[in-house]
Design an enzyme around this catalytic site. Structure first.
Site, PDB file in Angstrom:
ATOM      1  N   ASP A 104      52.060 -24.425 100.510  1.00 18.34           N
ATOM      2  CA  ASP A 104      51.684 -25.800 100.824  1.00 18.34           C
ATOM      3  C   ASP A 104      52.571 -26.417 101.905  1.00 18.34           C
ATOM      4  O   ASP A 104      53.719 -26.011 102.094  1.00 18.34           O
ATOM      5  CB  ASP A 104      51.781 -26.693  99.575  1.00 18.34           C
ATOM      6  CG  ASP A 104      50.583 -26.523  98.668  1.00 18.34           C
ATOM      7  OD1 ASP A 104      49.769 -25.613  98.921  1.00 18.34           O
ATOM      8  OD2 ASP A 104      50.458 -27.285  97.689  1.00 18.34           O
ATOM      9  N   HIS A 155      45.052 -29.491 103.467  1.00 19.69           N
ATOM     10  CA  HIS A 155      46.002 -30.224 102.623  1.00 19.69           C
ATOM     11  C   HIS A 155      46.095 -31.675 103.117  1.00 19.69           C
ATOM     12  O   HIS A 155      47.160 -32.294 103.048  1.00 19.69           O
ATOM     13  CB  HIS A 155      47.362 -29.530 102.686  1.00 19.69           C
ATOM     14  CG  HIS A 155      48.254 -29.817 101.511  1.00 19.69           C
ATOM     15  ND1 HIS A 155      47.823 -29.793 100.211  1.00 19.69           N
ATOM     16  CD2 HIS A 155      49.581 -30.125 101.456  1.00 19.69           C
ATOM     17  CE1 HIS A 155      48.828 -30.070  99.402  1.00 19.69           C
ATOM     18  NE2 HIS A 155      49.912 -30.289 100.129  1.00 19.69           N
ATOM     19  N   HIS A 256      56.182 -23.217  98.794  1.00 20.10           N
ATOM     20  CA  HIS A 256      56.144 -24.158  99.915  1.00 20.10           C
ATOM     21  C   HIS A 256      56.780 -23.504 101.142  1.00 20.10           C
ATOM     22  O   HIS A 256      57.852 -22.898 101.038  1.00 20.10           O
ATOM     23  CB  HIS A 256      56.897 -25.450  99.585  1.00 20.10           C
ATOM     24  CG  HIS A 256      56.238 -26.277  98.525  1.00 20.10           C
ATOM     25  ND1 HIS A 256      56.438 -26.036  97.185  1.00 20.10           N
ATOM     26  CD2 HIS A 256      55.370 -27.328  98.620  1.00 20.10           C
ATOM     27  CE1 HIS A 256      55.726 -26.918  96.487  1.00 20.10           C
ATOM     28  NE2 HIS A 256      55.071 -27.712  97.320  1.00 20.10           N
TER      29      HIS A 256
END
Length: 811
Positions: A104, A155, A256
């Site tokens: 992400d 996102h 991440h």
């Protein structure tokens, strides 16, 4: 006495002047518009850059602890893949012994390339949920990501909690990210993961309608089964432990690759992949997991979407492959909804021909051809075509410009700010030194100058002012002769001058009439006609104090002095515009000119009050008609001939400043443009040696930097300030603005103290900074564009009222 002098035959035919004037008038408006468009364009670039960094339109709110009473249990307890079919939710789990690595918040220029290198080394695909603003800033990373067989999802564009946003904002966030993907990698995607989301049991009454809306648009929302919590930076061992699913269950694992320091994630990822491979796990993408589920269903004879496992609230059915979300209008390869000819969807066909997706040790190394396997792993991708592709590329190019321009401007403005502050400090120090040096009791220029001098008054339609000018000269304490050069006036200026001289008993006045040829020609005519070796030049709307001429000529006791600049003061200062100009004049004459005097590089002798050695004027060829700033032109020329130019603060002249914004614009436009012309004309002084080169080495850089370059950038400082107040930190930006204003007030107050002026006018300074200064910046930008485009300007006559006279009590 009246003398008529014929035109000198310099080929200044009125028709030529009229043609030049017409051309200038025709070009002025487009140049103003161009200047405004330039400023608007830079403002837009700043807003775009701020939007990319979530400074413009950023929303830091994150919802937590909301009720989930309206969310179906089969969604809360379902798998991490959520789609909507005809408004009904369908969830899927990850197949056993299968890992979907998801990342992400990227791309990040530091960590994402490292992740890609690790995935490539271990032949493992990943699914990256990308922030659109970061995609537009680092498109090459996204292109590499897609080319290496990884899958991408959305996102949002600015990483906002969509549960707080309107439907229009949600649509905009998705569309802008799709455009960024189209411009970066030529694709759009149907995958979505909401910022601040985690497992499906965290869906609440506010976020569920968002997923439902996006599901109706054809998006697949992806959650996680296993969260590494690497954002907490707990250490490599804990990241690996927390990312490991229990038993043999499959899992969507969250890491991440951006959003903070991810060095621990970079160290944990290789070890984690090796560990999971050793346990018999395979790696795939979200689309690969869906394809794997579809293959298992077909092998067991279960139709896609049959709803097996409905009791558990899950389904192994898939969203119709090839369904195109409305926010991603580009068609899939071969057509968005094109069938395969046998009733199968494109993904079904690929799965049927390729076997089990993600088979083998790595998701990228399954059975079948490489292209077919990549199509499975990137099943959510759609080829961007048409306007989507072109708009996407335009977005990438615009962001590239913003990424270069805004930091460059910020760095440049920092340098400008430091230079301006340094200049303020230098002016205060040198102004104090100049004042103390020139006001010592023992200071003297040499023997007192008592011989008569010639005062030249060029006049063009000065019927309102010429009588006041002559009246002030009649009171002079120094012996003078006065030459009024009437430059073709049509309002009876010469007759009024003669009558005024007669009424004041002035037998020392000569009125010379000439055809209209401009101020430089009028001054040259006066110099040629002068009877004495020192000539004082003043404007026809200016009045002198009785002691002005005597004070002005004293520096000529020094044989090195070729010219003297006096202290011009605004007479009509009781209006807002007049007060603003009054502040400007006091600061300019008491700080700038004192500094330039000590540095021996005075750039301008004001046309309102200046004195010259006649031989020096003739030596440099007289007042030049090459520029509109003949006063600046001759001052630089005298420097280059080795003459010293000084400032005499006690020689005061009172002038009528422009009374309207239109007149002020015209005057300053001519001044600015003329100064640029003069600097360009004398550009060779930069390489001159000796006294001629002193101005080029010291004076010209100071003038260029602080009278041209710095003011040109000044509007951007104001734009940055307003931008910071609105989008960054209002109070910190406001405090900074007041700090700069405080420094300027300090300098202005000191200048007023040196000139013994009343401080009450400084109350107008904050308003001056907000309005007057902006106008002066636009004037300078306008002048710069005129200079760059080669425009020409004619002499511009300002409307006078004749209200300025010698102040009561002046001596």
């Amino acid at each position: 006495m009246t003398t008529t002098t014929p035109s000198r035959g310099r080929r200044r035919a009125p028709t030529r002047m009229q043609r030049a004037a017409g051309k200038a008038a025709a070009l002025q408006r487009p140049r103003v518009i161009l200047a405004l468009l330039l400023l608007l364009g830079l403002t837009c670039v700043m807003l775009l850059d701020g939007y990319l960094r979530a400074e413009v339109g950023g929303d830091q709110r994150v919802r937590d602890g909301a009720s989930a009473s309206k969310v179906p249990d089969k969604v809360l307890n379902g798998g991490p893949i959520l789609t909507f079919r005809n408004g009904s939710p369908v969830t899927q789990t990850i197949p056993k012994k299968t890992i979907v690595l998801t990342f992400d918040d990227g791309p990040n220029p530091t960590y994402t390339p490292t992740v890609l290198k690790i995935l490539k080394k271990y032949d493992v695909p990943g699914t990256f949920f990308l922030v659109g603003s970061m995609v537009s800033r680092y498109p090459s990373i996204v292109k590499q990501m897609v080319e290496e067989g990884n899958e991408v999802g959305i996102h949002t564009f600015t990483h906002v909690d969509l549960s707080y946003q309107s439907d229009a904002r949600i649509t905009r966030e998705m569309q802008q990210t799709q455009l960024a993907l189209a411009g970066a990698a030529g694709i759009t995607t149907t995958l979505f993961r909401a910022p601040y989301s985690s497992e499906t049991d965290a869906i609440d009454n506010y976020s569920y309608p968002v997923y439902k809306k996006l599901g109706a648009d054809g998006y697949t929302s992806v959650f996680v089964d296993t969260d590494s919590d690497d954002w907490k930076q707990p250490g490599v061992a804990k990241i690996i432990k927390w990312a490991t699913p229990s038993g043999t269950s499959g899992s969507s694992v969250l890491f991440h690759d951006a959003g903070g320091v991810r060095s621990q994630t970079m160290k944990a990822l290789p070890t984690y992949i090796e560990k999971m491979k050793a346990k018999g796990y395979t790696f795939t993408t979200v689309s690969g997991a869906i394809a794997k589920n579809t293959s298992a269903e077909r092998a067991s004879g279960t139709g896609a979407g049959a709803g097996a496992g409905a009791a558990a609230g899950t389904s192994t059915g898939t969203v119709e492959a090839g369904a195109q979300p409305s926010a991603a209008p580009s068609a899939a390869p071969g057509g968005t909804n094109a069938g395969t000819g046998n009733g199968q969807t494109p993904v079904d066909s690929a799965v049927g021909g390729a076997g089990t997706a993600g088979g083998g040790t790595g998701g990228a190394g399954g059975n079948g051809s490489g292209n077919r396997q990549t199509a499975i792993l990137q099943g959510a991708h759609r080829e961007a075509t048409g306007m989507t592709l072109y708009e996407g590329k335009a977005l990438i190019y615009a962001v590239t410009v913003a990424e270069w321009v805004v930091p460059g401007l910020a760095a440049g403005l920092t340098v400008v700010g430091v230079a301006v502050m340094s200049r303020f400090g230098m002016m205060l120090i040198l102004a104090r030194r100049h004042y103390r040096q020139r006001n010592k009791r023992r200071f003297s220029w040499g023997p007192t100058v008592t011989r008569p001098v010639t005062v030249i008054v060029p006049a063009y339609n000065e019927k309102e002012c010429i009588a006041n000018t002559l009246e002030s000269l009649a009171k002079s304490t120094h012996p003078i002769e006065v030459i009024v050069v009437d430059d073709g006036s049509s309002d009876g200026t010469s007759e009024i001058a003669r009558e005024a001289a007669r009424s004041f008993g002035m037998t020392n006045v000569r009125v010379i009439r000439q055809e209209n040829a401009g101020k430089p020609a009028a001054l040259n005519n006066g110099v040629r006609s002068a009877s004495y070796d020192i000539v004082v030049m003043m404007d026809g709307d200016t009045v002198f104090e009785p002691d002005t001429v005597r004070q002005l000529v004293q520096p000529f006791a020094d044989p090195e002095v070729g010219a003297v600049a006096g202290n011009a003061k605004v007479g009509n200062r009781n209006t807002v515009i007049g007060a603003w100009q009054h502040i400007e004049y006091v600061m300019g004459f008491n700080l700038d000119r004192r500094m330039y005097d000590l540095l021996r590089c005075m750039p301008t002798i004001p046309g309102a009050i200046g004195a010259f050695r006649r031989e020096a004027v003739l030596q440099v060829g007289g007042m030049s008609e090459d520029t509109l700033a003949e006063d600046t032109d001759i001052t630089i020329a005298m420097h280059r001939e080795g003459w010293r130019v000084v400032y005499q603060e006690h020689a005061r002249a009172w002038t009528e400043a422009p009374a309207s914004l239109k007149q002020l614009w015209s005057q300053r436009y001519r001044w600015s443009y003329g100064t640029m012309q003069a600097l360009w004309k004398h550009r060779k002084s930069l390489t001159d040696k000796g006294p001629s080169g002193r101005f080029g080495r010291v004076g010209m850089p100071l003038v260029v930097i602080f009278q041209i370059i710095t003011p040109v950038f000044a509007p951007l400082i104001d734009v940055f300030t307003v931008y910071s107040m609105i989008f960054v930190d209002f109070w910190a930006s406001l405090a900074m603005w007041f700090a700069v204003l405080g420094i300027q007030l300090l300098c202005a107050a000191y200048a007023f103290r040196l000139d013994r002026e009343k401080y009450r006018y400084l109350l107008m300074m904050p308003l001056q900074q907000l309005a007057y200064r902006q106008m002066m910046y636009l004037v300078l930008i306008h002048s710069s564009i005129t200079a760059l485009t080669g425009g020409r300007l004619r002499w511009q006559k300002l409307k006078r009222t004749g209200e300025v006279g010698t102040p009561a009590g002046a001596s």
